[in-house]
Design a protein around this motif. Structure first.
Motif, PDB file in Angstrom:
ATOM      1  N   ALA A 120       0.851  -1.187   0.000  1.00 13.06           N
ATOM      2  CA  ALA A 120       0.000   0.000   0.000  1.00 13.06           C
ATOM      3  C   ALA A 120       0.887   1.238   0.000  1.00 13.06           C
ATOM      4  O   ALA A 120       2.120   1.139   0.055  1.00 13.06           O
ATOM      5  CB  ALA A 120      -0.928  -0.019   1.215  1.00 13.06           C
ATOM      6  N   LYS A 133      -5.506   2.265  -7.456  1.00 15.85           N
ATOM      7  CA  LYS A 133      -6.529   1.242  -7.226  1.00 15.85           C
ATOM      8  C   LYS A 133      -7.621   1.270  -8.299  1.00 15.85           C
ATOM      9  O   LYS A 133      -8.628   0.584  -8.167  1.00 15.85           O
ATOM     10  CB  LYS A 133      -7.145   1.420  -5.838  1.00 15.85           C
ATOM     11  N   SER A 134      -7.410   2.049  -9.339  1.00 13.77           N
ATOM     12  CA  SER A 134      -8.412   2.160 -10.403  1.00 13.77           C
ATOM     13  C   SER A 134      -8.279   1.003 -11.387  1.00 13.77           C
ATOM     14  O   SER A 134      -7.428   0.128 -11.240  1.00 13.77           O
ATOM     15  CB  SER A 134      -8.237   3.498 -11.143  1.00 13.77           C
ATOM     16  N   ARG A 175       2.541  -2.399  -7.126  1.00 13.45           N
ATOM     17  CA  ARG A 175       1.755  -2.686  -5.921  1.00 13.45           C
ATOM     18  C   ARG A 175       1.530  -4.187  -5.802  1.00 13.45           C
ATOM     19  O   ARG A 175       1.231  -4.852  -6.791  1.00 13.45           O
ATOM     20  CB  ARG A 175       0.417  -1.972  -6.027  1.00 13.45           C
ATOM     21  N   THR A 178      -1.296  -6.520  -7.697  1.00  8.03           N
ATOM     22  CA  THR A 178      -2.022  -5.616  -8.566  1.00  8.03           C
ATOM     23  C   THR A 178      -2.831  -6.402  -9.588  1.00  8.03           C
ATOM     24  O   THR A 178      -2.412  -7.474 -10.037  1.00  8.03           O
ATOM     25  CB  THR A 178      -1.056  -4.663  -9.296  1.00  8.03           C
ATOM     26  N   TRP A 570      -4.409  -1.222   1.406  1.00  8.47           N
ATOM     27  CA  TRP A 570      -4.279  -2.309   0.433  1.00  8.47           C
ATOM     28  C   TRP A 570      -5.657  -2.886   0.116  1.00  8.47           C
ATOM     29  O   TRP A 570      -6.099  -2.915  -1.028  1.00  8.47           O
ATOM     30  CB  TRP A 570      -3.352  -3.390   0.992  1.00  8.47           C
ATOM     31  N   GLU A 571      -6.366  -3.372   1.133  1.00  9.91           N
ATOM     32  CA  GLU A 571      -7.725  -3.881   0.937  1.00  9.91           C
ATOM     33  C   GLU A 571      -8.665  -3.185   1.916  1.00  9.91           C
ATOM     34  O   GLU A 571      -9.373  -2.265   1.566  1.00  9.91           O
ATOM     35  CB  GLU A 571      -7.763  -5.403   1.119  1.00  9.91           C
TER      36      GLU A 571
END
Length: 839
Positions: A120, A133-134, A175, A178, A570-571
């Motif tokens: 992250a 994160k897109s 990342r 990913t 991250w999540e």
């Protein structure tokens, strides 16, 4: 019978590192190494013993150590601290354990390979990296943002060299896991890394920095990176290594196989699971899996074979190899070594898991060419085969082949590794031709469990001499075999501590103190905190960052992350919180003295709070509210009490001075819970439920403010204060009736060791225990009645439904000493997950 052909004329000995067996790596991430810091300081002999076994010897088990570049946010089972929390802050690699773990391992294995990867983004990079994160981060993350990320990696690499004297070998700039690799950014990063000449300290080895290799892109199952690399010469020019997680298969058109075979680049199994449910426990599984079965050591061995046969992976990195975290965290019970009681120095090891992995390192020479003077062994693709089904958790059908063949680069020796995770023996015919060792005798080493459940660890079972280059190998059911011409010997076992050493945390039992920390550490060296990056003793951060700092002339524990410095998670993400203490604490009061941060202005008054929870065991969410009983108080004096995560009551504390220090106490004695604020009791609660929390650790939480904690004290409130060593339901020392029990390994993520035993009417269990009582664990899916007989005296009990990993039955008030216990299921179906004495 299967046939393997080793043809000396078809060996692939010159493919750079694409075809060299590198063995294993250890991944330090997600909080999994945090408690090793306490072992290092308080149990240095144990710490060194473990590192020596993993990284030492002529045939080291671990050849790489990979670390998470932290973000101060939960990246699955806890946080890794960010070395930098502002663009202009010097990097501090003493935070967390990963960087110093590398330094300590390199003292044993100086040429150990190293790698760094982020999960992250820390808060100072969050605004410019929001689009990572897109659905198309490669285009949506602005190019102008790349430099800030590059500097985060660069300054961390420099800090590691300044602190510990090493330069990383590999970096993944992308990342972790990913879904959309950032190809444009990777090319930019590679160019920047290779041509950067400015901003380095005097004496820094710039040539080593420029030689850092990129490994990409650590996808979870995805194979996009492989396809992209094959089709992009620019990427090929800057990416020497690729890796992905868990999936043993290749992508469409086999891109990773082509990357290795045609482009001669390294392909890694860059994150893989360790075995769950230790092999010594598995042999009690009533389905007859021996040392094999679901996510077993043999399953991992099959992944090693299949991931090379199908996708040319030549390095397997364990996440984690060492479980240096508390066992309530998410994804528990998957490790080769469990190290979660640093106060005693006790640890547990999967002796079977270690033995199976040693088959891949003891009878070959693993590593990179520069580690081995080009003597590391090569795979023989034509004699490496996997017919095992599945892509991650594999299933080997009767007769399905699983074989790996390796050869020395000078062609003077070879080894064949066979894996049989079925209940029938198998045979292989090995044909060797055009090799000078075609007639050389093979030493056959096998690991398996016999019919009585005895583990045979790398026993030499035969010496076979080929006839005209042909030899037949046999492998027992649920076993692994290494047949080698080399004169190698198995690495010695790692000595296990005695069970008696597994003592609960009780710092001063005569004064009823289970744990006290005022963060002064007067008993430690002057540089104790500096060398630990301010890490407090026996705590694991689950979100945010709690560090010991100087405040008003005293050392205090302070939460470091505000909304402005909050990570791009991250999540999932919760509020800052940490876990402290022993999962075996029963009846106790946890007391916290703290001062609110009234300077940081953000959000609402309700967001600025302090929380205290007790009896936490199952902490999958990494939250304060994983504790069955928790209280929070806000800067405005609003007190809230929670039971099993649900709000029970809300109260106002009158005349509450936000700038003063306050004292919060949560006490739990049996089912009776009280909450005090500044010496006054505000909550009294008797839990009437069938799922009370009866044992566990302390949780402390705050909002995203720089809250100060002055001390944390845990004191026992009754004679039944702690539990002793817990024995799992699959422990060989427990005597089960031959009928009426189903005992299953590895299938229950919220159970101890992921195993569980279910007994129907008539089932019996016998064991001996020592203490003043005992508890039985196990969450009940169905009602049952038990007859519990202690030293000949019987009583009937209806077990609690019970929370995960919490007691369902407690027997107390026994005379101190030895007792024999018989548990009989007299009605219904009873789930048993282990037993522990009350000390």
């Amino acid at each position: 019978m299967h046939t393997l052909t080793i043809d000396g004329d078809q060996l692939q000995l010159e493919q750079n590192e694409a075809n060299t067996i590198k063995g294993f790596g250890l991944l330090s991430c997600n909080n999994t190494s945090r408690l090793l810091m306490d072992y290092k300081w308080e149990q240095p002999q144990v710490y060194q013993q473990v590192l020596q076994h993993l990284f030492g010897g002529e045939h080291p088990l671990m050849r790489m150590l990979k670390v998470e570049l932290g973000s101060d946010s939960n990246t699955s089972c806890g946080t890794e601290p960010a070395p930098k929390r502002a663009a202009d802050e010097p990097a501090d690699v003493a935070r967390g354990m990963g960087f110093q773990l590398i330094a300590d391992a390199k003292k044993i294995q100086p040429d150990l390979k190293t790698c760094m990867l982020r999960w992250a983004e820390p808060g100072f990079l969050r605004p410019s990296w929001q689009q990572v994160k897109s659905d198309d981060p490669d285009q949506k993350v602005p190019t102008a943002s790349f430099e800030g990320m590059y500097q985060y990696y660069k300054q961390t690499v420099i800090a590691a060299w300044q602190a510990y004297g090493y330069v990383f070998d590999y970096i993944d700039p992308d990342r972790n896991e990913t879904k959309h690799p950032m190809y444009r950014y990777l090319k930019w990063f590679a160019h920047r890394l290779q041509h950067d000449e400015d901003g380095f300290p005097e004496g820094f080895p710039l040539a080593k920095y420029h030689a850092i290799k990129l490994i990409t892109s650590d996808q979870n199952y995805g194979t996009d990176m492989g396809t992209a690399l094959l089709n992009d010469p620019e990427l090929q020019a800057v990416i020497p290594a690729v890796g992905y997680h868990y999936n043993t298969d290749d992508g469409p058109d086999h891109p990773f196989t082509q990357i290795a075979d045609r482009l001669h680049k390294e392909v890694w199994y860059s994150e893989g699971v360790a075995p769950v449910t230790f092999g010594t426990l598995r042999v009690q599984d009533t389905t007859g899996i021996g040392i094999g079965g679901f996510i077993s050591a043999l399953d991992i061995a099959n992944r090693l074979v299949k991931s090379y046969a199908r996708s040319r992976r030549s390095l397997y990195i364990f996440q984690p190899a060492i479980g240096g975290l508390y066992p309530g965290a998410k994804y528990p019970g998957k490790q080769l070594l469990e190290m979660d009681t640093p106060w005693s120095g006790y640890f547990q090891q999967d002796t079977v898991g270690l033995a199976v992995m040693h088959h891949f390192t003891d009878f070959t020479l693993t590593g990179w060419r520069d580690q081995t003077a080009d003597k590391n062994w090569r795979y023989v693709p034509s004699a490496t085969v996997s017919e095992v089904a599945g892509t991650e958790n594999l299933s080997q059908a009767f007769g399905a082949a699983s074989a790996m063949t390796l050869v020395a680069p000078d062609r003077t020796d070879y080894t064949v590794i066979l894996v049989n995770d079925t209940s029938a023996p198998q045979r292989y015919q090995v044909n060797v031709k055009d090799l000078p060792v075609a007639g050389k005798s093979l030493h056959v080493w096998q690991t398996w469990a016999d019919e009585k459940g005895k583990i045979h660890d790398r026993e030499k079972v035969a010496t076979l001499t080929p006839k005209e280059g042909v030899v037949t190998l046999s492998i027992a059911p649920r076993a692994i075999v290494s047949a080698t011409t080399a004169d190698f010997q198995p690495q010695a076992h790692l000595a296990s501590p005695a069970v008696s050493e597994d003592q609960p945390l009780q710092q001063d039992p005569e004064k009823y103190v289970l744990f006290h920390d005022d963060y002064a550490y007067a008993d430690m060296p002057a540089d104790y905190l500096k060398r630990r990056g301010g890490t407090p003793r026996y705590t694991t951060d689950m979100d945010g960052a709690f560090e010991v700092v100087e405040h008003a002339g005293k050392q205090v524990l302070q939460q470091q992350i505000t909304e402005q410095s909050r990570a791009l998670a991250w999540e999932t993400q919760t509020d800052p919180n940490f876990t402290a203490g022993d999962i075996r604490w029963l009846n106790y009061a946890a007391a916290l003295t703290f001062t609110f941060d009234t300077t940081t202005q953000q959000n609402t008054v309700s967001a600025n709070y302090v929380g205290l929870g007790v009896r936490s065991v199952d902490d999958f969410e990494g939250s304060l509210f994983s504790a069955p009983y928790a209280a929070t108080i806000t800067v405005g004096g609003k007190l809230r009490f929670y039971v099993r995560g649900a709000l029970q009551t809300t109260l106002d504390v009158p005349v509450f001075d936000a700038d003063a220090s306050h004292h919060l106490v949560v006490e739990a004695t049996e089912r009776h819970i009280t909450v005090q604020v500044n010496g006054k009791t505000y909550v009294t609660y008797d839990d009437p439920s069938n799922r009370p929390g009866l044992a566990g650790q302390v949780k402390v939480g705050t909002g995203y403010f720089k809250t100060v904690i002055h001390n944390l004290t845990v004191t026992s409130t009754s004679a039944t204060a702690v539990l002793g060593h817990r024995r799992d339901d699959l422990d060989a020392g427990l005597a089960f009736s031959d009928e009426h029990w189903a005992r299953i390994a590895a299938r229950f993520p919220h159970a101890w060791e992921r195993s569980q035993s279910t007994g129907s009417q008539g089932a019996t269990l016998d064991f001996d225990t020592e203490g003043t009582g005992f508890v039985l664990f196990g969450t009940q899916d169905q009602p049952s009645r038990l007859r519990i007989t202690v030293d000949g005296r019987a009583q009937e009990v209806v077990p609690l439904k019970a929370l995960a990993k919490q007691p369902n039955t407690m027997v107390t008030d026994l005379a101190a000493g030895q007792h024999h216990v018989t548990v009989t299921v007299i009605d219904g179906s009873y789930t048993f997950d282990g037993v522990a004495p009350i000390l």
